[in-house]
Design an enzyme around this catalytic site. Structure first.
Site, PDB file in Angstrom:
ATOM      1  N   HIS A  98       0.867  -1.178   0.000  1.00  0.00           N
ATOM      2  CA  HIS A  98       0.000   0.000   0.000  1.00  0.00           C
ATOM      3  C   HIS A  98       0.907   1.232   0.000  1.00  0.00           C
ATOM      4  CE1 HIS A  98       0.849  -0.721   4.234  1.00  0.00           C
ATOM      5  NE2 HIS A  98       0.406   0.481   4.559  1.00  0.00           N
ATOM      6  N   ASP A 116       6.231   4.469   5.085  1.00  0.00           N
ATOM      7  CA  ASP A 116       7.153   3.530   5.726  1.00  0.00           C
ATOM      8  C   ASP A 116       7.324   2.245   4.919  1.00  0.00           C
ATOM      9  OD1 ASP A 116       4.385   3.322   6.644  1.00  0.00           O
ATOM     10  OD2 ASP A 116       5.048   1.640   7.867  1.00  0.00           O
ATOM     11  N   HIS A 117       6.518   2.072   3.879  1.00  0.00           N
ATOM     12  CA  HIS A 117       6.633   0.936   2.973  1.00  0.00           C
ATOM     13  C   HIS A 117       7.249   1.327   1.624  1.00  0.00           C
ATOM     14  CE1 HIS A 117       3.842  -1.706   5.364  1.00  0.00           C
ATOM     15  NE2 HIS A 117       3.598  -0.517   5.877  1.00  0.00           N
ATOM     16  N   HIS A 167       1.571   3.797   2.070  1.00  0.00           N
ATOM     17  CA  HIS A 167       2.156   4.483   3.216  1.00  0.00           C
ATOM     18  C   HIS A 167       3.678   4.548   3.116  1.00  0.00           C
ATOM     19  CE1 HIS A 167      -1.643   3.936   5.918  1.00  0.00           C
ATOM     20  NE2 HIS A 167      -1.751   4.944   5.071  1.00  0.00           N
TER      21      HIS A 167
END
Length: 274
Positions: free
Chosen positions: A73, A77-78, A75
């Site tokens: 997804h 932090d990914h 976000h």
């Protein structure tokens, strides 16, 4: 006290390299998953995580030839390192949202990613975000859940990108894979691997429905009932915080901001269910 999590190999086809970005929302950090068939030098890298040279060097050291970078997804932090790592490894970036893709097409529900003899099925599992996906590694009986299921605690559903109705549907879809014998363990994007998928998914549903019942029970204390909720109740300037103060009275106030976002999603769900 829970055991510390540091990643490592799981099943015959998964290896987790833990990113150095621990926090309240990321737990021990982002799990970057490397998926590869035994004996193959080709892999898929899932959620490269933060733009940290040491972390990306560690991922590259065990990934071999990377056919694609996949993000579960949008976000940050990914996805922060997705494009730069893909450039480094000479591949593209794929996600459900075209905005997250680079030199590759968006993923589609039911699509099978084949790399070096390993088949990975893409499942759209919205709820945490509208673009959340999970990845089925059936050869290992494993489901990579992104942030839909966490290794500790439960995920946050932040209105409006997060949607509680979609969340329930996605958890049911995951649970059906367990019932069919296709999934036994869950490999999340934060926190440790969960070896009992059925138990965890059942707990997730019970927990969320319990919280939903608490939100509904809090309304009369505020002079309301679910039938009083307007369609745009999630945008109300004060009601979500008032509900938080009732339902989450026993929770550290530092977490009330995230709780309020979750309550907005719960109120929206109740308003639609009238």
């Amino acid at each position: 006290m829970s055991e510390p999590w540091s990643g490592g190999p799981y099943g015959d086809r998964g290896r987790c390299v833990l990113a150095p970005n621990p926090g309240i929302m990321t737990l021990d950090g982002t799990n970057t998953w490397i998926l590869r068939e035994p004996g193959s030098d080709r892999s898929i890298v899932v959620d490269p995580g933060p733009l940290d040279d040491g972390h990306l060097d560690a991922v590259a050291a065990v990934a071999g030839q990377v056919d694609a970078v996949v993000v579960t997804h949008h976000h940050y932090d990914h996805t922060e390192a997705a494009r730069s790592f893909a450039e480094r490894m000479g591949c593209g970036v794929r996600g459900l949202d075209p905005a997250q893709c680079w030199r590759s097409d968006p993923l589609t529900d039911g699509e099978v990613l084949s790399v070096g003899g390993l088949d990975i099925e893409v499942l759209t599992t919205p709820g945490h975000t509208t673009d959340s996906i999970s990845l089925l590694v059936e050869a290992d009986g494993a489901l990579l859940t992104g942030d839909m299921v966490l290794g500790r605690g439960t995920t946050v559903i932040v209105h409006p990108d997060g949607d509680l109705g979609s969340y329930f549907d996605s958890i049911a879809r995951m649970r059906a894979l367990v019932t069919e014998g296709r999934v036994g363990s869950l490999w999340p994007a934060h926190g440790p691997v969960l070896p009992d998928a059925a138990d965890v998914l059942d707990h997730y549903v019970v927990h969320r429905r319990d919280r939903l019942a608490q939100v509904e029970a809090a309304l009369p204390r505020l002079g309301l009932t679910p039938t009083d909720l307007p369609p745009d109740v999630a945008e109300h300037p004060t009601l979500p915080r008032q509900v938080v103060e009732v339902v989450y009275a026993d929770v550290d106030e530092s977490l009330w901001g995230a709780a309020e976002s979750s309550v907005r999603a719960q109120l929206a769900y109740l308003a639609r269910r009238r």
